[in-house]
Design an enzyme around this catalytic site. Structure first.
Site, PDB file in Angstrom:
ATOM      1  N   HIS A   8       0.812  -1.223   0.000  1.00  0.00           N
ATOM      2  CA  HIS A   8       0.000   0.000   0.000  1.00  0.00           C
ATOM      3  C   HIS A   8       0.842   1.268   0.000  1.00  0.00           C
ATOM      4  CE1 HIS A   8      -4.091   1.619   0.692  1.00  0.00           C
ATOM      5  NE2 HIS A   8      -3.462   2.643   1.246  1.00  0.00           N
ATOM      6  N   ASP A  26       0.109   5.521  -0.884  1.00  0.00           N
ATOM      7  CA  ASP A  26      -0.937   6.506  -1.195  1.00  0.00           C
ATOM      8  C   ASP A  26      -0.500   7.622  -2.131  1.00  0.00           C
ATOM      9  OD1 ASP A  26      -3.552   6.005   0.012  1.00  0.00           O
ATOM     10  OD2 ASP A  26      -2.415   5.814   1.868  1.00  0.00           O
ATOM     11  N   GLU A  47      -9.007   1.389  -2.452  1.00  0.00           N
ATOM     12  CA  GLU A  47      -9.215   1.484  -1.007  1.00  0.00           C
ATOM     13  C   GLU A  47     -10.562   2.145  -0.752  1.00  0.00           C
ATOM     14  OE1 GLU A  47      -6.418   3.906   1.291  1.00  0.00           O
ATOM     15  OE2 GLU A  47      -6.732   2.509   2.952  1.00  0.00           O
ATOM     16  N   HIS A  99     -13.191   1.685   3.664  1.00  0.00           N
ATOM     17  CA  HIS A  99     -12.154   2.507   4.299  1.00  0.00           C
ATOM     18  C   HIS A  99     -12.603   2.588   5.762  1.00  0.00           C
ATOM     19  CE1 HIS A  99      -9.743   6.259   5.150  1.00  0.00           C
ATOM     20  NE2 HIS A  99      -8.858   5.337   4.825  1.00  0.00           N
ATOM     21  N   HIS A 127      -8.853  -2.159   7.406  1.00  0.00           N
ATOM     22  CA  HIS A 127      -9.940  -1.178   7.636  1.00  0.00           C
ATOM     23  C   HIS A 127     -11.302  -1.796   7.943  1.00  0.00           C
ATOM     24  CE1 HIS A 127      -7.962   2.693   6.784  1.00  0.00           C
ATOM     25  NE2 HIS A 127      -7.309   2.073   5.826  1.00  0.00           N
ATOM     26  N   HIS A 133      -2.413  -3.354   4.409  1.00  0.00           N
ATOM     27  CA  HIS A 133      -1.631  -2.449   5.264  1.00  0.00           C
ATOM     28  C   HIS A 133      -2.201  -2.437   6.681  1.00  0.00           C
ATOM     29  CE1 HIS A 133      -4.873  -0.034   3.646  1.00  0.00           C
ATOM     30  NE2 HIS A 133      -4.541   1.070   4.281  1.00  0.00           N
ATOM     31  N   ASP A 141       2.204   1.768   3.769  1.00  0.00           N
ATOM     32  CA  ASP A 141       1.322   2.944   3.897  1.00  0.00           C
ATOM     33  C   ASP A 141       2.094   4.250   3.697  1.00  0.00           C
ATOM     34  OD1 ASP A 141      -1.196   4.031   4.093  1.00  0.00           O
ATOM     35  OD2 ASP A 141      -1.550   3.476   6.169  1.00  0.00           O
TER      36      ASP A 141
HETATM   37 ZN   LIG Z   1      -5.648   2.870   4.675  1.00  0.00          ZN
END
Ligand SMILES: [Zn+2]
Length: 429
Positions: free
Chosen positions: A51, A53, A158, A185, A226, A247, A359
């Site tokens: 993961h 972002d 996500e 999420h 999540h 993650h 992450d």
């Molecule tokens: Zn996340």
């Protein structure tokens, strides 16, 4: 963790003096021989990170992956962890670019559209930098990228609300290259409950179970980061393919709802899946989480006042916030804490069911000793220091994920044959 706003302080001139060659941080008091061995193993290994972002600032603020991001900040003041050079130094073979769809889109509409925008921005990066990046959708692609010395841009959605409750959209996202979907999420959606929201579906609704089955048929991995514990359990009841936590860390080491509890870890071992450790200090260590929450509460009046004072100047606010946090420090674990989580999963589930899911660029800070993607070899070094064999290190870095992904591809071949077979039978009748 996620941010609503991104971008960075455009003080390019101030950062142009950063030494381009000062790459990885060597561990303090490093055993030189072991450090060199770690770098060699790291170089040979196929490394998959679950993961990252970075697509959000690439889309929101035109962040170009070739920019030297060291010393730059997102719009909300958090430091960047990723750019092309840092990814190269990280040794990562396959990076999952996160197609993150904020819960705000549920209220205002446009979830699927936003996912498509981030998918586009990821493809455009691979088109702009074809010598460094390649778009990947299969285990074979990942191995090819390794041979060619390129980085695979894999993609995971996500936030399951991105499919807008449509299996057709889910299939289209698969066709666009999405290879995992985090079912929620932090927000519960119409068919799956999240870890930090009011449960509405008692885990997975009937439609949620259909989503899981369709993902199995397509060969899209189901991601339980999540989601609520009940959702995790329902997914394991339904899925015929290995699942992942792209993650999340281990709840047995740090009791946080974003982490995976031991009973689920044991079931993931039976399922053949992988839990990919999140590097965020508040998920790695309860003390950091508690102190961070306490600090937010304590400083709220001051932060509110600063927000009011700098309401038209985000950059000035970020500087003031950073100063205030520096004056009120909280406990930060070392990067070695990441390996405490790996140790725990090894003990509870086995070495075959743990991986890494950094992450990067989705969290406001990283453990002590780690500045960004370039410092990933520290994790390899720490595993070796604790006596892990090269085989085991390589399992954690990427082989476990490859095994789970290959099995999901196999399940998809079997499941889709079954379904097309049924279709033919119905037509004959
Ligand atoms: Zn996340």
């Amino acid at each position: 963790m996620k941010k609503l706003l991104y971008s960075f302080l455009l003080c390019a001139f101030a950062f142009s003096f950063i030494n381009q060659t000062s790459a990885q941080t060597m561990p303090k008091d490093a055993d030189q021989r072991l450090w060199q061995k770690a770098l060699k193993i790291h170089k040979r290994a196929i490394i998959i990170d679950g993961h990252n972002d970075i697509p959000s600032p690439m889309y929101d603020d035109d962040f170009d992956l070739a920019t030297d991001s060291r010393g730059l900040f997102h719009k909300d003041g958090d430091p960047f962890h990723t750019d092309l050079q840092r990814l190269k130094q990280s040794g990562i073979t396959g990076e999952f670019f996160s197609i993150y769809v904020s819960a705000n889109f549920v209220k205002n509409g446009g979830s699927a559209r936003h996912a498509m925008d981030l998918i586009d921005v990821t493809y455009r990066a691979t088109e702009k930098y074809p010598n460094q990046l390649m778009p990947c959708t299969t285990t074979a692609d990942i191995r090819r990228a390794k041979r060619q010395g390129k980085i695979c841009a894999l993609m995971g959605i996500e936030g399951g609300h991105a499919i807008e409750d449509s299996l057709n959209a889910l299939r289209d996202f698969y066709r666009l290259g999405i290879r995992y979907m985090t079912l929620t999420h932090n927000n519960t959606n119409n068919w799956a409950d999240a870890h930090r929201d009011t449960p509405k579906n008692n885990g997975l609704s009937d439609f949620g179970k259909e989503v899981v089955r369709e993902m199995n048929r397509l060969g899209m991995l189901i991601d339980i980061s999540h989601v609520s514990e009940k959702t995790m359990s329902d997914v394991l009841d339904v899925s015929t393919a290995p699942i992942i936590a792209s993650h999340s860390s281990a709840r047995g080491v740090a009791n946080h709802t974003r982490n995976v509890p031991d009973n689920i870890l044991k079931r993931i071992a039976q399922n053949g899946g992988v839990v990919m450790i999140n590097f965020y200090p508040a998920f790695l260590d309860e003390r950091t989480n508690t102190e961070e929450n306490e600090r937010s509460k304590k400083l709220k009046p001051q932060l509110d006042a600063l927000r009011e004072q700098y309401k038209n100047d985000q950059q000035a606010y970020n500087t003031a916030e950073r100063k205030l946090f520096a004056e009120n420090p909280i406990y930060m674990p070392s990067y070695t804490r990441i390996v405490d989580h790996i140790d725990h999963i090894k003990q509870v589930a086995g070495i075959d069911y743990v991986g890494i899911g950094s992450d990067y660029d989705g969290v406001p800070f990283l453990p002590v000793g780690m500045n960004g993607a370039e410092d990933l070899p520290l994790v390899t070094y720490e595993m070796l220091r604790r006596g892990y064999s090269e085989t085991d290190v390589r399992k954690v870095l990427g082989e476990n994920f490859l095994r789970a992904f290959a099995q999901a591809e196999k399940v998809a071949r079997i499941e889709s044959r079954k379904i097309s077979g049924e279709g033919i039978l119905k037509k004959i009748k």
